[in-house]
Motif scaffolding. Structure first.
Motif, PDB file in Angstrom:
ATOM      1  N   GLY A   1       0.817  -1.205   0.000  1.00 11.77           N
ATOM      2  CA  GLY A   1       0.000   0.000   0.000  1.00 11.77           C
ATOM      3  C   GLY A   1       0.850   1.254   0.000  1.00 11.77           C
ATOM      4  N   GLN A   2       1.931   1.255   0.752  1.00 12.51           N
ATOM      5  CA  GLN A   2       2.802   2.424   0.791  1.00 12.51           C
ATOM      6  C   GLN A   2       3.544   2.608  -0.532  1.00 12.51           C
ATOM      7  OE1 GLN A   2       5.215   2.107   4.305  1.00 12.51           O
ATOM      8  NE2 GLN A   2       3.498   2.489   5.683  1.00 12.51           N
ATOM      9  N   ALA A   3       3.950   1.505  -1.152  1.00 14.01           N
ATOM     10  CA  ALA A   3       4.599   1.606  -2.464  1.00 14.01           C
ATOM     11  C   ALA A   3       3.622   2.146  -3.504  1.00 14.01           C
ATOM     12  CB  ALA A   3       5.126   0.228  -2.887  1.00 14.01           C
ATOM     13  N   LEU A   4       2.370   1.706  -3.440  1.00 10.56           N
ATOM     14  CA  LEU A   4       1.354   2.211  -4.373  1.00 10.56           C
ATOM     15  C   LEU A   4       1.072   3.689  -4.134  1.00 10.56           C
ATOM     16  CD1 LEU A   4      -1.077  -0.845  -4.343  1.00 10.56           C
ATOM     17  CD2 LEU A   4       0.287  -0.047  -6.298  1.00 10.56           C
ATOM     18  N   SER A   5       1.225   4.136  -2.888  1.00  8.26           N
ATOM     19  CA  SER A   5       1.055   5.554  -2.602  1.00  8.26           C
ATOM     20  C   SER A   5       2.135   6.378  -3.293  1.00  8.26           C
ATOM     21  CB  SER A   5       1.088   5.791  -1.086  1.00  8.26           C
ATOM     22  OG  SER A   5       0.896   7.162  -0.785  1.00  8.26           O
ATOM     23  N   HIS A   6       3.360   5.873  -3.310  1.00  2.00           N
ATOM     24  CA  HIS A   6       4.423   6.551  -4.059  1.00  2.00           C
ATOM     25  C   HIS A   6       4.082   6.602  -5.551  1.00  2.00           C
ATOM     26  CE1 HIS A   6       7.727   7.196  -1.124  1.00  2.00           C
ATOM     27  NE2 HIS A   6       7.145   6.201  -0.472  1.00  2.00           N
ATOM     28  N   LEU A   7       3.539   5.505  -6.071  1.00  2.57           N
ATOM     29  CA  LEU A   7       3.132   5.476  -7.468  1.00  2.57           C
ATOM     30  C   LEU A   7       2.075   6.534  -7.748  1.00  2.57           C
ATOM     31  CD1 LEU A   7       2.949   4.130 -10.314  1.00  2.57           C
ATOM     32  CD2 LEU A   7       1.249   2.586  -9.325  1.00  2.57           C
ATOM     33  N   ALA A   8       1.092   6.637  -6.856  1.00  2.00           N
ATOM     34  CA  ALA A   8       0.008   7.596  -7.050  1.00  2.00           C
ATOM     35  C   ALA A   8       0.528   9.026  -7.100  1.00  2.00           C
ATOM     36  CB  ALA A   8      -1.024   7.444  -5.937  1.00  2.00           C
ATOM     37  N   ARG A   9       1.422   9.370  -6.173  1.00  2.00           N
ATOM     38  CA  ARG A   9       1.974  10.721  -6.176  1.00  2.00           C
ATOM     39  C   ARG A   9       2.771  10.967  -7.457  1.00  2.00           C
ATOM     40  NH1 ARG A   9       3.275  14.697  -2.277  1.00  2.00           N
ATOM     41  NH2 ARG A   9       1.502  13.835  -1.142  1.00  2.00           N
ATOM     42  N   ASN A  10       3.500   9.961  -7.906  1.00  2.00           N
ATOM     43  CA  ASN A  10       4.286  10.112  -9.130  1.00  2.00           C
ATOM     44  C   ASN A  10       3.384  10.379 -10.337  1.00  2.00           C
ATOM     45  OD1 ASN A  10       7.187  10.017  -9.193  1.00  2.00           O
ATOM     46  ND2 ASN A  10       6.991   8.522 -10.845  1.00  2.00           N
ATOM     47  N   ILE A  11       2.249   9.669 -10.389  1.00  2.00           N
ATOM     48  CA  ILE A  11       1.303   9.880 -11.479  1.00  2.00           C
ATOM     49  C   ILE A  11       0.829  11.330 -11.486  1.00  2.00           C
ATOM     50  CG2 ILE A  11      -1.031   9.313 -12.285  1.00  2.00           C
ATOM     51  CD1 ILE A  11      -0.495   6.447 -11.220  1.00  2.00           C
ATOM     52  N   CYS A  12       0.491  11.844 -10.313  1.00  2.00           N
ATOM     53  CA  CYS A  12       0.025  13.232 -10.220  1.00  2.00           C
ATOM     54  C   CYS A  12       1.047  14.187 -10.819  1.00  2.00           C
ATOM     55  CB  CYS A  12      -0.230  13.608  -8.765  1.00  2.00           C
ATOM     56  SG  CYS A  12      -1.663  12.818  -8.018  1.00  2.00           S
ATOM     57  N   TYR A  13       2.306  14.030 -10.444  1.00  6.33           N
ATOM     58  CA  TYR A  13       3.322  14.966 -10.921  1.00  6.33           C
ATOM     59  C   TYR A  13       3.607  14.791 -12.406  1.00  6.33           C
ATOM     60  CZ  TYR A  13       4.234  16.839  -6.305  1.00  6.33           C
ATOM     61  OH  TYR A  13       4.110  17.482  -5.092  1.00  6.33           O
ATOM     62  N   GLN A  14       3.518  13.566 -12.907  1.00  2.85           N
ATOM     63  CA  GLN A  14       3.694  13.375 -14.345  1.00  2.85           C
ATOM     64  C   GLN A  14       2.601  14.104 -15.127  1.00  2.85           C
ATOM     65  OE1 GLN A  14       3.802   9.122 -14.884  1.00  2.85           O
ATOM     66  NE2 GLN A  14       5.913   8.929 -14.154  1.00  2.85           N
ATOM     67  N   VAL A  15       1.365  13.975 -14.675  1.00 10.11           N
ATOM     68  CA  VAL A  15       0.268  14.637 -15.379  1.00 10.11           C
ATOM     69  C   VAL A  15       0.380  16.152 -15.249  1.00 10.11           C
ATOM     70  CG1 VAL A  15      -2.241  14.873 -15.533  1.00 10.11           C
ATOM     71  CG2 VAL A  15      -1.236  12.625 -15.130  1.00 10.11           C
ATOM     72  N   ILE A  16       0.743  16.622 -14.073  1.00  5.04           N
ATOM     73  CA  ILE A  16       0.926  18.070 -13.885  1.00  5.04           C
ATOM     74  C   ILE A  16       2.009  18.591 -14.831  1.00  5.04           C
ATOM     75  CG2 ILE A  16       1.790  19.803 -12.259  1.00  5.04           C
ATOM     76  CD1 ILE A  16       0.302  18.211 -10.049  1.00  5.04           C
ATOM     77  N   LYS A  17       3.106  17.851 -14.990  1.00  2.00           N
ATOM     78  CA  LYS A  17       4.163  18.272 -15.900  1.00  2.00           C
ATOM     79  C   LYS A  17       3.687  18.255 -17.353  1.00  2.00           C
ATOM     80  CE  LYS A  17       7.344  18.848 -12.701  1.00  2.00           C
ATOM     81  NZ  LYS A  17       6.584  18.454 -11.478  1.00  2.00           N
ATOM     82  N   LEU A  18       2.867  17.255 -17.711  1.00  2.77           N
ATOM     83  CA  LEU A  18       2.310  17.237 -19.063  1.00  2.77           C
ATOM     84  C   LEU A  18       1.407  18.450 -19.305  1.00  2.77           C
ATOM     85  CD1 LEU A  18       1.372  13.445 -19.453  1.00  2.77           C
ATOM     86  CD2 LEU A  18       3.127  14.672 -20.741  1.00  2.77           C
ATOM     87  N   ASP A  19       0.719  18.898 -18.253  1.00  2.00           N
ATOM     88  CA  ASP A  19      -0.193  20.040 -18.365  1.00  2.00           C
ATOM     89  C   ASP A  19       0.528  21.383 -18.392  1.00  2.00           C
ATOM     90  OD1 ASP A  19      -2.493  18.527 -18.438  1.00  2.00           O
ATOM     91  OD2 ASP A  19      -2.946  18.722 -16.295  1.00  2.00           O
ATOM     92  N   SER A  20       1.821  21.379 -18.036  1.00  2.00           N
ATOM     93  CA  SER A  20       2.546  22.641 -17.824  1.00  2.00           C
ATOM     94  C   SER A  20       3.460  22.943 -19.009  1.00  2.00           C
ATOM     95  CB  SER A  20       3.384  22.562 -16.545  1.00  2.00           C
ATOM     96  OG  SER A  20       2.556  22.264 -15.434  1.00  2.00           O
ATOM     97  N   PRO A  21       3.187  24.015 -19.765  1.00  2.00           N
ATOM     98  CA  PRO A  21       4.023  24.345 -20.932  1.00  2.00           C
ATOM     99  C   PRO A  21       5.497  24.507 -20.596  1.00  2.00           C
ATOM    100  CG  PRO A  21       2.005  25.644 -20.937  1.00  2.00           C
ATOM    101  CD  PRO A  21       2.050  24.932 -19.627  1.00  2.00           C
ATOM    102  N   ALA A  22       5.812  25.012 -19.408  1.00  2.00           N
ATOM    103  CA  ALA A  22       7.206  25.218 -19.046  1.00  2.00           C
ATOM    104  C   ALA A  22       7.983  23.909 -19.015  1.00  2.00           C
ATOM    105  CB  ALA A  22       7.288  25.900 -17.676  1.00  2.00           C
TER     106      ALA A  22
END
Length: 508
Positions: free
Chosen positions: A343-364
């Motif tokens: 469960g804790q490893a999957l939590s790291h995965l979840a946070r990583n997904i968030c930041y990947q999508v945020i970076k895809l959304d960010s032109p910079a």
């Protein structure tokens, strides 16, 4: 589903649990297992006639704090009936059909491991319940993981013709279902009441299904990451096999090898694609984060296989020595801690997904229009998606907190340890379900980014993944209700289609 799984008590696989629980496969019992059950039962019955037999827990005594009760041979049936009724104390929500079938299967297989001493008739009843699709109604909460007593007792009610069941899709009384199925209610004999309830079959059955779900999820997650890397126009240097050879942690090394295979032929391998020397860690370290989940599963799987292929009964019948041994084989802390780690490893995965999508959304970062709008000016596109996956990730962080050490001393302060196994497994299942939404969202973000970037070719396998996403979620060229896209992404994940593509077994 016409397949038949032969049970021996020693070689049940997690894949077979899924086949029986979710696809309705039937079961048969190996002749040698039946012979063991009958031989041990005869020995137990002979011992029950021995007036000089010492006091044995649950055999000729009460259970729990009532272990000081002496149970006569004449009172065995009444005691076992009383035990089942008094332990039927679980509360809802009720277990679903797959969970009930997984529980039946695991308990049946563990009975065949021959440490229980139950009658062949009781063993047959578990088999018949599975093959006739006669499923006891079992409230899912109440077990603290020191054997799933209060939940399994509801299975015992059905065996005795009491309580409710679902038979051929219809909810009815167990008495009626047994009559329609041509079965007689069983009168429980010595030790059988305890054998029904004193097992971790609920926790282990659910755990087997959850681990299968996690493997499917991670196969899809690795592929979606590869597609997201293409959408981002990222560096492939962190995939270099030579780096993993210098620090060969199994999970990350295997994940990177898979991602390289998915990206074979991709434009990413051409020089000059990446805009920066090093990507943000959410992309650069993704194989290590995904690999941590794999390493957790690799720890967990052998423990769980051992659990579903051995006896966890107390007392244990040692037939070859003609004796009972009091024990704590119902302690499942080793694999429950594995689920906490998962469960804790999957939590790291979840946070990583968030930041990947945020970076895809960010032109910079992505060098694409903000929020992956087709023009960056007149279409809002995925502006508010971030709130949704952030909320899902917050739930996951909460669920990843350990609970296995939160227990109380019960039964007159004698039972002063517990693992909360069912709760740990259920919260892991919820984490996985939230991740289906999040990975579905990342999948259509990755496809949108890849389309906007317009570079070709995509990888040999990522191209298939992109096509699968686009078959259910079209390119976003105007604002529409995003909840529909989120649901389509979730359904795509739940279908296992992306996992099949990742495994090289795409569906026709």
């Amino acid at each position: 589903m016409n397949s038949v799984i032969r049970l021996t008590g020693s070689d049940l696989t997690l894949e077979q649990v899924s086949l029986v629980a979710r696809q309705g496969a039937s079961v048969e019992i190996a002749p040698e297992a039946e012979e063991r059950i009958r031989r041990t039962r005869n020995m137990v019955l002979a011992m029950a006639e021995d007036r000089s037999l010492p006091r044995i827990y649950g055999f000729n005594t009460g259970v729990g704090m009532n272990k000081d009760w002496d149970i006569s041979r004449e009172g065995l049936a009444a005691f076992n009936t009383m035990l089942i009724r008094s332990h039927s104390a679980a509360v809802g929500p009720e277990m679903d059909e797959a969970e009930v079938r997984a529980t039946l299967l695991v308990r049946l297989n563990c009975l065949l491991a021959d440490g229980t001493g139950v009658s062949w008739e009781l063993v047959e009843r578990y088999r018949d319940f599975l093959n006739l699709r006669l499923h006891p109604v079992m409230p899912g909460r109440g077990s603290i993981g020191e054997a799933d007593l209060v939940t399994l007792a509801h299975m015992g009610l059905a065996v005795m013709g009491e309580g409710e069941v679902v038979f051929r899709g219809e909810r009815m009384s167990a008495e009626r279902a047994l009559a329609e199925a041509g079965l007689e209610p069983l009168v429980l004999g010595c030790k059988e009441g305890l054998a029904i309830v004193s097992s971790n079959a609920v926790s282990a059955g659910m755990a087997a299904l959850v681990l299968q779900d996690c493997e499917s999820l991670m196969d899809a997650a690795d592929l979606i990451y590869a597609l997201a890397l293409e959408g981002y126009g990222g560096n492939v240097s962190p995939l270099d096999a030579a780096c993993y050879a210098r620090r060969p942690v199994p999970g990350p090394t295997q994940t990177a090898a898979r991602v390289r295979r998915y990206l074979e032929g991709s434009f990413l391998w051409k020089g000059g694609v990446a805009a920066t020397m090093q990507d943000p860690l959410c992309f650069r370290s993704a194989c290590h984060v995904h690999g941590a989940v794999r390493d957790a599963m690799d720890y967990l799987k052998p423990h769980l296989l051992l659990q579903i292929n051995s006896t966890d009964d107390n007392p244990c019948v040692l037939a070859e020595e003609r004796r009972f041994a009091h024990n704590s084989n119902f302690e499942v802390t080793s694999w429950v801690l594995g689920f906490e780690m998962l469960g804790q490893a999957l939590s790291h995965l979840a946070r990583n997904i968030c930041y990947q999508v945020i970076k895809l959304d960010s032109p910079a970062f992505s060098r694409l229009p903000r929020f992956l709008s087709p023009d960056g000016t007149s279409v809002m596109a995925y502006t508010t998606n971030q709130k949704t996956f952030s909320a899902l990730e917050a739930e996951i962080r909460h669920l990843s907190n350990p609970v296995s050490a939160d227990y109380m001393a019960l039964s007159g302060d004698v039972e002063d340890h517990a693992s909360n196994a069912p709760l740990v497994v259920r919260k892991t299942a919820k984490i996985i379900d939230n991740l289906r939404y999040m990975l579905g969202m990342e999948a259509y973000h990755a496809a949108q980014a890849a389309d906007l970037r317009g570079m070709a070719p995509l990888g040999a396998v990522t191209a298939q993944a992109c096509a699968a996403v686009r078959s259910v979620i079209p390119f976003l060229d105007h604002d529409r209700v995003i909840s529909a896209d989120i649901k389509s992404g979730y359904d795509l994940m739940a279908s296992g289609r992306l996992a099949d593509i990742a495994r090289g077994t795409p569906r026709v």
